[in-house]
Design a protein around this motif. Structure first.
Motif, short mmCIF file in Angstrom:
data_model
loop_
_atom_site.label_atom_id
_atom_site.label_comp_id
_atom_site.label_asym_id
_atom_site.label_seq_id
_atom_site.Cartn_x
_atom_site.Cartn_y
_atom_site.Cartn_z
N ILE A 59 0.88 -1.18 0.00
CA ILE A 59 0.00 0.00 0.00
C ILE A 59 0.91 1.22 0.00
O ILE A 59 1.56 1.52 1.00
N GLU A 80 -1.12 -2.72 6.54
CA GLU A 80 -0.25 -3.52 5.67
C GLU A 80 -0.69 -4.98 5.56
O GLU A 80 -0.56 -5.60 4.50
N LYS A 105 -6.19 0.63 1.23
CA LYS A 105 -6.02 -0.81 1.44
C LYS A 105 -7.15 -1.63 0.81
O LYS A 105 -6.93 -2.75 0.33
#
Length: 997
Positions: A196, A268, A214
Motif C-alpha cells: 500500500i 499492511e 487498502k
C-alpha cells in the motif's frame, strides 16, 4: 496453450494448502511449521484464520510427493529449496553453470530475468531435461512478461490499474497474463504487489502499487490473482509485511518500517488476510527492518523467525509457499555471508530461497546446521513436501516440454492491445475541468495549439489530436516568443511526456515547471500528464490551469485514448489511486461528457476478428502489384470506433513518396455525398424544398425547359432521364487538345480568373455556358435509372443561388469546420503542402500537365475546382467522420445537423420496384448481381463510389463505416482495373467476414 500434463481440476480457485500431519482437537487444526530446535514441532492455528478454500492433494498426488521425497538424499531435499537466477540473454558459461547446479546440487527451480521468450523457452526445456525432479520456473511479470523479457507485451502498471474502477477488467488482465505465463512454461508469477503505497518518495514500489487505499489495493490484487490462478499459474503476494511506506530501495539498503504492530495489522496486513481467504498460493517476504515485529536491531524481515513464522504462519494462518525476496539484495546480503544467509532464511520459516548467491556454500551450511540439530527432518520435510505438492498441482509430475513454434505470436496476441485499450479507457482520470473545458467541442469556434513538455515521445498523442481537428504544434525555447505564437489560439493543450521506462525519474524539472506556470497564466490550458500521479506534486498551483488530465503512462495507447478523451470520444472514468496534493486527493476523478464522435480501439472490442481484417493487406498489395493503383488509404470503423486505418503503397509508381494517413486524395464523386448532399439535406430539413419540389421552382433557368417538371426525388434518384454527362472541355480545345485562346489565358486576368490548372485560367462566364448546355440537353427516351453528373451540378447551382454562398464556403461553414474535418476541402493547394496531395493523372488531352492538387474531373475543373459532383479532396479519417454523421442520422459530436427524419427520407429507395437501386443522393446496394458493394451489405446501407478509385460506405445494421481512397487514375485512367478486379468490393467482403456473429 493447454498443458496436457495437468491432471488436477481447478474447480474454484487453484489451491490446496498444506494438510500434512493434520489432527483435529477442540475445533483446532494442528500444522507442522518452521521452528527453532527449542520450539515444539507443531503449533496451533485457529481454523477461523485459514483460507476459505483448502484443497487437499489427491491420493495419487500424495503418493507422487511421498515417492519423490522418500527417494531423495539429504542434499537433493535441500536442493529443492533453492530457486536460482537464470538469464536467457547470457552466454554459454552462464548456461553451463546453471546446468551444473541442476545436475550436481539438484536445485528446485529457476527464476528467469532478462532475455527473450524463445531463448527462455529453449533454456527451460534444456534445463528441465537435466533435472531429476522437474523444476519450478518463475518470472516477475507484474505488468506482463515484458517486465523481464523482450518481444513480449507491456500492460499498464499497477498504479494505472489503481485508477480503473471496473474490477472485471483487472481480472481479465490477470487471466491474460496467466495464459501467457502458462504458454511460456511458468508455474509462478511473482505478482501481484500488495504494498500500500502511502509514501510518494518510495523509490522501488511507487508505480508498482495499486495505490494508497487498502481496500482498493486488495480488491485489485484479488482480481489479478483470480485471473492468473484460473489459468494454472501461481500468484505470489509481495512484499510481506509491507513495503509501501519506505524511502529506501531494498536492492541497495535496508528500509525501515516504523509502524506499530497494530497499525501493520490494520493497514499492511489487510490485503494478505483477504488474499489468504481467496486462495493465494504464495507469499514473498521482503527485506525490511520492522522493529515492532522483530526487536533485533536492523534485522531483515526475510530472515526473522518472528515475522515469517510467528506472524505470517501462526498469527495470519498462511499455509502456502513462502518465498524470500532475492537474497542477493543489499538489504539482506550485507547482513551475513552467502550460504549462511540462506540458512537463516530457511530457519526463519521460508520454503523457497530466491536468488541464492552460492548454492554449494549454502548446502554446506545446511549440512552443518542439520548435524548441529539447528533444524529437524520434519522441518525439512515440511518445506520440501510443500514444494513437491505445488509441483504436482502445476502438472510437473507429467512435465511436457514447451512448444516453441509460434511462441512469440502466441504471446503477442491481438487480445493484448484490445485489453490495453479497455484499461486505459477506464483509467484516464480528469482532476480539473473548469468551465467544462473538457471535452473540446464547437470546433468551429476553436483554434487549438499543442505544446510539449518532457523528453519522451509524443507522436501518437499529437497524431490522434489532429484526427479530431486542426491542432498546431508550437515550440520556442524563449517563453515570450512562444507566447507571441500562442496569442492567436483559443486553447493550448500541454502534454507532459515522461519516459515509460520503469524506475526512471518522472518529475517535472524546474525549467518545465516554470514553462507550465507561464503557459497557464497566459492561456487557457489543458494539461495532460503522461506520468506517475506523483509527478504533479512539485506543481505549486493549479489555479491557472483550466483542465488537468492524468494519463499515468506514456504508452502509445495511453496517448491515443487520452486524445479521445480530450475531444469527447470517451468519458473520463478513472479515480486517483493516491493523494498528490490537498486539492487532488485519492479517489478524485471527474466525469466528462461523451460526444458521439469517432474514437479508436482494437477490433475485438467492437466484435471484429483482427486476423481476418489482416487479409485486407494482401488485397491492397494485389492492387498495387497489379498497377491498379499506386497507393491507397483504407479505414474501417464499427460502433463509433476506428479499428483499422492503414495506408499502402506510394503516391505514384515512381515510389518517391509513401502514402500516409494524413495525405489527401481527390475523392471524385464522393463529393456528391460529402459536400452537395448534406447541404441539400439542410435545405430539406428547413422545409425550403421537399420530395415533390419541381426543378423549375428551384432554378429559373429550367423554366419552360424539358426539365421543368422533374421532381426533386426523381432528380436525386437518377430517375429523371438526364444525360450522364457532357465533355464540356472539348468545345474549348483544338483538335490536338490544346486550350483555345478564346477561352483560356496563361495568367489570371479580370475576365479570365477561373483557375483550371497551373498557368491555365478559363473565362469567367463559361459557367453560364455549362448551365445552359445542361438546361438545353435532350432527355433520355426512357424513364429508367441512369447515373448522371448533371444532378449535382444542378444542385450546386441551386444551393449557391438559395444561400448566396459558394459551395466550398457552405460546406466548410456548415460541416467541415464543426466536424473538425480540416483535411476536407476544395482546391487543396490553397491550404496544404503539395506533397501531401496524391496526384491523379498525367493529363495529355486538356491541361497537359501532372494533375496534383487540382480536381481530376474536367467539368469540375472548369468550375474553378468547385463542383457539385466532384472537386473535394480528403483523407480516410475525414470521410469517415461524415459517413459516421450519416450513420448517426445527422448527429455528430452531440450536434444535430439535420433531423433523423431527413436522413431516413434520403436513405430510402423510392424506385426499387422499378429496378432503380438509388436512394435520394445516396447509392444503395445492388438489386441484382452487379453493383457497388460486395453483396454482403444490408439493404439499409448507403454510400458512393468515385471515378478516381474511391468508395465510402456505411451500414446501419452492422454499424460499419468503410472508406477506400486511391488514385487509380494515375498516370492514366484508360483501364479501370481496380473496378474490374473488384478490389474495393473484395475488401468490403473481408470486413463483413470479420464480424464475429
Amino acid at each position: 496453450m493447454k498443458n496436457t500434463g495437468i491432471r488436477i481440476s481447478f474447480l474454484y480457485v487453484l489451491f490446496f494448502f498444506i494438510t500434512s500431519c493434520i489432527g483435529v482437537k477442540n475445533n483446532k487444526q494442528k500444522v507442522i511449521l518452521a521452528h527453532h530446535p527449542s520450539e515444539i514441532d507443531s503449533v496451533v492455528v485457529d481454523k477461523s484464520q485459514k483460507p476459505s478454500m483448502l484443497f487437499e492433494i489427491s491420493i495419487e498426488g500424495k503418493k507422487w510427493v511421498d515417492s519423490i521425497y522418500n527417494a531423495m538424499t539429504f542434499d537433493e531435499k535441500v536442493g529443492q529449496l533453492f530457486m536460482v537466477a537464470a538469464y536467457s540473454n547470457s552466454d554459454n558459461t552462464h548456461y553451463t553453470a546453471i546446468e551444473k547446479l541442476i545436475s550436481e546440487n539438484k536445485i528446485g527451480g529457476l527464476l528467469f530475468f532478462q532475455g527473450g521468450p524463445v531463448r527462455q523457452a529453449n533454456l527451460t526445456n534444456r534445463y528441465q531435461s537435466k533435472s531429476k525432479t522437474p523444476l519450478f520456473i518463475g518470472n516477475d511479470a507484474e505488468w506482463g512478461l515484458s517486465m523481464r523479457l523482450d518481444s513480449t507485451y507491456t500492460y499498464p502498471w499497477n498504479m494505472t490499474l489503481g485508477a480503473v474502477q471496473d474490477i472485471k477488467l483487472i481480472e481479465k488482465l490477470g487471466t491474460q497474463i496467466g495464459v501467457q505465463s502458462k504458454r511460456l512454461g511458468l508455474q509462478f508469477n511473482f505478482s501481484p504487489v500488495l504494498d500500500i503505497n502511502t509514501n510518494p518518495k518510495n523509490p522501488i514500489i511507487g508505480f508498482r502499487s495499486f495505490g494508497e487505499d487498502k481496500y482498493k489495493v486488495t480488491e485489485r490484487a484479488i482480481a489479478m490473482m483470480k485471473g492468473m490462478q484460473s489459468k494454472g499459474v501461481f500468484s505470489t503476494g509481495k512484499h510481506f509485511p509491507g513495503h509501501g511506506d519506505t524511502d529506501i530501495d531494498s536492492h541497495k539498503g535496508l528500509p525501515i518500517v516504523n509502524f506499530s504492530k497494530e497499525r501493520l495489522e490494520i493497514m499492511e496486513f489487510y490485503p494478505y488476510k483477504k488474499m489468504f481467504e481467496k486462495g493465494l498460493a504464495s507469499v514473498m517476504v521482503a527485506h525490511l527492518n520492522v522493529p515492532s515485529l522483530e526487536p533485533k536491531p536492523n534485522y531483515p524481515s526475510s530472515i526473522s523467525y518472528k515475522i515469517v513464522t510467528d506472524v505470517l504462519q501462526k498469527e495470519l494462518g498462511f499455509q502456502g509457499l513462502i518465498f524470500t525476496d532475492a537474497l542477493n539484495m543489499k538489504a539482506v546480503s550485507r547482513f551475513s555471508t552467502p550460504g549462511q544467509i540462506d540458512l537463516k532464511a530457511f530457519l526463519a520459516g521460508n520454503d523457497v530461497l530466491l536468488f541464492p548467491e552460492n548454492v554449494p556454500l549454502a548446502l554446506d551450511a545446511f549440512k552443518q546446521a542439520y548435524q548441529d540439530s539447528l533444524f529437524t527432518e520434519s522441518r525439512l520435510a515440511l518445506s520440501v513436501k510443500k514444494i513437491l505438492k505445488f509441483k504436482y498441482h502445476a502438472g510437473l509430475n507429467t512435465y511436457k516440454p514447451i512448444v516453441t513454434a509460434n511462441l512469440v505470436s502466441d504471446l503477442n496476441s491481438s487480445k493484448n492491445e484490445a485489453l490495453e485499450y479497455e484499461l486505459y479507457e477506464s483509467a484516464l482520470t480528469v482532476l480539473k475541468n473548469e468551465e467544462a473545458i473538457l471535452p473540446i467541442k464547437d470546433l468551429q469556434n476553436e483554434k487549438i495549439a499543442y505544446v510539449k513538455i518532457g523528453d519522451a515521445t509524443n507522436s501518437r498523442f499529437v497524431t490522434t489530436l489532429k484526427k479530431y481537428t486542426e491542432v498546431t504544434e508550437i515550440s520556442d525555447a524563449n517563453l515570450d516568443s512562444l507566447q507571441l505564437k500562442l496569442n492567436k489560439f483559443t486553447k493550448v493543450i500541454v502534454g507532459y511526456h515522461s519516459s515509460d521506462a520503469p524506475w526512471k525519474k518522472y518529475d517535472f524539472n524546474q525549467a518545465e515547471l516554470k514553462k507550465l506556470a507561464f503557459l497557464s497564466k497566459n492561456n487557457k490550458v489543458i494539461l495532460d500528464v503522461f506520468a506517475s500521479p506523483y509527478s504533479l506534486i512539485p506543481i505549486e498551483s493549479f489555479g491557472d490551469i483550466e483542465g488537468v488530465v492524468l494519463s499515468y503512462q506514456n504508452s502509445s495507447i495511453a496517448q491515443e485514448v487520452s486524445a479521445e478523451l480530450i475531444f469527447g470520444a470517451i468519458t473520463a472514468k478513472g479515480k486517483l489511486p493516491v493523494t498528490v496534493t490537498t486539492e487532488f486527493t485519492a479517489d478524485l476523478g471527474l466525469s466528462t461528457e461523451k460526444l458521439n464522435v469517432l474514437g479508436f480501439t482494437a477490433p475485438e472490442n467492437v466484435g471484429m476478428n483482427p486476423l481476418i481484417l489482416d487479409k485486407i493487406e494482401a488485397v491492397a498489395q494485389k492492387a498495387i502489384n497489379g498497377e491498379m493503383a499506386p497507393g491507397m488509404q483504407i479505414l474501417v470503423a464499427r460502433k463509433g470506433k476506428v479499428i483499422y486505418q492503414k495506408s499502402f503503397g506510394y503516391q505514384t509508381y515512381e515510389k518517391n513518396s509513401k502514402v500516409t494517413n494524413s495525405d489527401v486524395y481527390d475523392v471524385a464523386s464522393l463529393t456528391k455525398i460529402l459536400s452537395t448532399l448534406p447541404n441539400v439535406m439542410l435545405q430539406y430539413d428547413q422545409k425550403k424544398i421537399n420530395m415533390q419540389t419541381r426543378l423549375d421552382s428551384m432554378l429559373p433557368i429550367f423554366k419552360n425547359s424539358n426539365k421543368e417538371d422533374i421532381h426533386f426525388k426523381e432528380l436525386l434518384s437518377h430517375y429523371a432521364r438526364l444525360q450522364p454527362w457532357i465533355p464540356f472541355y472539348k468545345a474549348t480545345v483544338d483538335k490536338s487538345g490544346n486550350p483555345l485562346d478564346k477561352y483560356y489565358k496563361k495568367i489570371s486576368e479580370a475576365q479570365f480568373s477561373t483557375k483550371v490548372a497551373d498557368s491555365l485560367f478559363l473565362r469567367n462566364d463559361y459557367h453560364d455556358t455549362i448551365m445552359k448546355l445542361i438546361a438545353d440537353s435532350k432527355l433520355l427516351p426512357q424513364k429508367k435509372y441512369k447515373y448522371s453528373d448533371f444532378t449535382f451540378m444542378i444542385l450546386k447551382e441551386y444551393l449557391q443561388k438559395a444561400t448566396g454562398k459558394t459551395l466550398d464556403v457552405l460546406s466548410t461553414d456548415n460541416f467541415y469546420r464543426p466536424l473538425g474535418a480540416n483535411n476536407t476541402m476544395y482546391n487543396p493547394l490553397q491550404s496544404i503542402p503539395k506533397d501531401r496531395i496524391a496526384p491523379t493523372e498525367i493529363d495529355t488531352y486538356f491541361r497537359h500537365q501532372i494533375i496534383q492538387g487540382y480536381v481530376h474531373d474536367m467539368g469540375a475543373a472548369m468550375e474553378g475546382g468547385i463542383g457539385g459532383h466532384a472537386g473535394i479532396f480528403s483523407n480516410s479519417m475525414d470521410v469517415a467522420k461524415i459517413m459516421q454523421l450519416y450513420l448517426q442520422k445527422g448527429n455528430y459530436g452531440n450536434k444535430q445537423y439535420f433531423s433523423e427524419k431527413t436522413f431516413d427520407d434520403f436513405n430510402t429507395c423510392y424506385f426499387c420496384s422499378e429496378g432503380n437501386r438509388r436512394g435520394v443522393g445516396f447509392d444503395k446496394p445492388q438489386l441484382g448481381d452487379k453493383g457497388p458493394t460486395c453483396g454482403c451489405a444490408s439493404m439499409t446501407s448507403f454510400g458512393h463510389t468515385g471515378f478516381t478509385g474511391t468508395m465510402a460506405w456505411a451500414d446501419p445494421e452492422t454499424e460499419i463505416v468503410y472508406i477506400f481512397l486511391s488514385n487509380r487514375t494515375f498516370p492514366a485512367d484508360s483501364t479501370n482495373k481496380l473496378s474490374r478486379e473488384n478490389i474495393r468490393e473484395d475488401i468490403q467482403e473481408i470486413i463483413y467476414d470479420a464480424i464475429e456473429r
